[in-house]
Design a protein around this motif. Sequence first.
Motif, mmCIF file in Angstrom:
data_model
loop_
_atom_site.group_PDB
_atom_site.id
_atom_site.type_symbol
_atom_site.label_atom_id
_atom_site.label_comp_id
_atom_site.label_asym_id
_atom_site.label_seq_id
_atom_site.Cartn_x
_atom_site.Cartn_y
_atom_site.Cartn_z
ATOM 1 N N ASP A 126 27.322 28.948 -37.765
ATOM 2 C CA ASP A 126 26.350 27.888 -37.964
ATOM 3 C C ASP A 126 26.625 26.669 -37.084
ATOM 4 O O ASP A 126 26.591 25.532 -37.535
ATOM 5 N N HIS A 127 26.927 26.921 -35.825
ATOM 6 C CA HIS A 127 27.163 25.814 -34.880
ATOM 7 C C HIS A 127 25.865 25.072 -34.636
ATOM 8 O O HIS A 127 24.875 25.658 -34.210
ATOM 9 N N LYS A 128 25.866 23.786 -34.892
ATOM 10 C CA LYS A 128 24.676 22.950 -34.693
ATOM 11 C C LYS A 128 24.970 21.922 -33.615
ATOM 12 O O LYS A 128 25.923 21.161 -33.734
ATOM 13 N N TRP A 129 24.185 21.900 -32.566
ATOM 14 C CA TRP A 129 23.007 22.690 -32.259
ATOM 15 C C TRP A 129 23.076 23.146 -30.814
ATOM 16 O O TRP A 129 23.837 22.587 -30.023
ATOM 17 N N VAL A 130 22.201 24.112 -30.430
ATOM 18 C CA VAL A 130 21.920 24.377 -29.027
ATOM 19 C C VAL A 130 20.401 24.382 -28.880
ATOM 20 O O VAL A 130 19.679 24.752 -29.807
ATOM 21 N N VAL A 131 19.923 23.957 -27.718
ATOM 22 C CA VAL A 131 18.480 23.906 -27.492
ATOM 23 C C VAL A 131 18.040 25.106 -26.657
ATOM 24 O O VAL A 131 18.853 25.822 -26.080
ATOM 25 N N GLN A 132 16.722 25.302 -26.625
ATOM 26 C CA GLN A 132 16.135 26.447 -25.909
ATOM 27 C C GLN A 132 16.665 26.553 -24.479
ATOM 28 O O GLN A 132 16.943 27.648 -23.986
ATOM 29 N N GLN A 133 16.821 25.418 -23.822
ATOM 30 C CA GLN A 133 17.225 25.394 -22.411
ATOM 31 C C GLN A 133 18.715 25.685 -22.215
ATOM 32 O O GLN A 133 19.193 25.754 -21.088
ATOM 33 N N GLU A 134 19.457 25.851 -23.303
ATOM 34 C CA GLU A 134 20.882 26.191 -23.223
ATOM 35 C C GLU A 134 21.149 27.648 -23.603
ATOM 36 O O GLU A 134 22.278 28.045 -23.820
ATOM 37 N N ILE A 135 20.076 28.430 -23.645
ATOM 38 C CA ILE A 135 20.172 29.852 -23.967
ATOM 39 C C ILE A 135 19.648 30.648 -22.779
ATOM 40 O O ILE A 135 18.552 30.372 -22.264
ATOM 41 N N LYS A 136 20.412 31.602 -22.336
ATOM 42 C CA LYS A 136 20.053 32.381 -21.150
ATOM 43 C C LYS A 136 18.769 33.175 -21.375
ATOM 44 O O LYS A 136 18.613 33.867 -22.383
ATOM 45 N N ASP A 137 17.849 33.043 -20.427
ATOM 46 C CA ASP A 137 16.582 33.791 -20.434
ATOM 47 C C ASP A 137 15.839 33.655 -21.767
ATOM 48 O O ASP A 137 15.271 34.627 -22.278
ATOM 49 N N ALA A 138 15.828 32.435 -22.317
ATOM 50 C CA ALA A 138 15.218 32.226 -23.630
ATOM 51 C C ALA A 138 13.696 32.211 -23.583
ATOM 52 O O ALA A 138 13.041 32.431 -24.601
ATOM 53 N N GLY A 139 13.122 31.933 -22.413
ATOM 54 C CA GLY A 139 11.668 31.838 -22.325
ATOM 55 C C GLY A 139 11.181 30.556 -22.963
ATOM 56 O O GLY A 139 11.942 29.612 -23.160
ATOM 57 N N SER A 140 9.908 30.528 -23.333
ATOM 58 C CA SER A 140 9.305 29.305 -23.873
ATOM 59 C C SER A 140 8.946 29.410 -25.351
ATOM 60 O O SER A 140 8.587 28.413 -25.973
ATOM 61 N N LYS A 141 9.045 30.609 -25.930
ATOM 62 C CA LYS A 141 8.680 30.793 -27.340
ATOM 63 C C LYS A 141 9.911 30.636 -28.239
ATOM 64 O O LYS A 141 11.040 30.935 -27.827
ATOM 65 N N GLN A 142 9.659 30.181 -29.467
ATOM 66 C CA GLN A 142 10.739 30.003 -30.428
ATOM 67 C C GLN A 142 11.366 31.354 -30.770
ATOM 68 O O GLN A 142 10.659 32.327 -31.049
ATOM 69 N N LEU A 143 12.676 31.425 -30.727
ATOM 70 C CA LEU A 143 13.394 32.668 -31.005
ATOM 71 C C LEU A 143 13.557 32.868 -32.510
ATOM 72 O O LEU A 143 13.829 31.913 -33.246
ATOM 73 N N ALA A 144 13.418 34.096 -32.939
ATOM 74 C CA ALA A 144 13.507 34.408 -34.370
ATOM 75 C C ALA A 144 14.956 34.426 -34.843
ATOM 76 O O ALA A 144 15.872 34.729 -34.070
ATOM 77 N N ASP A 145 15.156 34.106 -36.121
ATOM 78 C CA ASP A 145 16.482 34.220 -36.712
ATOM 79 C C ASP A 145 16.990 35.652 -36.544
ATOM 80 O O ASP A 145 16.219 36.615 -36.692
ATOM 81 N N GLY A 146 18.255 35.797 -36.206
ATOM 82 C CA GLY A 146 18.841 37.119 -36.012
ATOM 83 C C GLY A 146 18.805 37.605 -34.580
ATOM 84 O O GLY A 146 19.432 38.610 -34.247
ATOM 85 N N THR A 147 18.077 36.886 -33.712
ATOM 86 C CA THR A 147 18.015 37.267 -32.302
ATOM 87 C C THR A 147 19.387 37.121 -31.653
ATOM 88 O O THR A 147 20.073 36.115 -31.854
#
Length: 201
Positions: A126-147
């Motif tokens: 439960d490390h808080k937090w990382v943003v979309q732009q800090e995830i490799k190949d995250a794209g622009s859509k919100q990622l689902a829990d468990g991804t």
Amino acid sequence: MRKRLTMTLAAGVLGGALLLTGCSSGDQDPSKAGPHHGGSSSTSSPASSDGGMDHSSMEHPMDGGPAPAGIEKAASPKYPVGTQVILTADHMMGMDGAKATIVGAYDTYTYAVNFTPTTGGEPVKDHKWVVQQEIKDAGSKQLADGTEVTLEAEHMKGMKGAKATIASSTDETVYMVDYEAGGMKMTNHKWVVESEIKPAS
């Protein structure tokens, strides 16, 4: 015969004392503190004798550096850059209740993640937090829990390149802050979300 027995017993007692001394000195290593940042991890971090942060477990750099490339500044954040606020997050020892200054406000998706550092050691939950732009190949859509994802953030040692799982997410405005706690000043700290901030009185 008696003299030989006495010498043997003395050698045994001396050897035992040396063995005990060696064991006790290796068990008290203050650098083996657990991770300090995240959900349950932050509450398990030991406090120093003066009630402040245990500096031996401080894994974050004092200066978090610039915001990641591609992140969008919030158009009309509740707490604009320069606003004095009070933090209610408890990601790190001494953070909850600390006075802070907003140094960046952004619109993006923000995630709590579970990961095992690339340097080894215990998994971070439960490390808080990382943003979309800090995830490799995250794209622009919100990622689902468990991804399952690969982290590009470098908030702490062993984070960049680590495999992680999304634990939860939010689309709240996310902030970078400067704050001081336990006698240490943190600049460009990433991240706190809007619900973890209250106005300074």
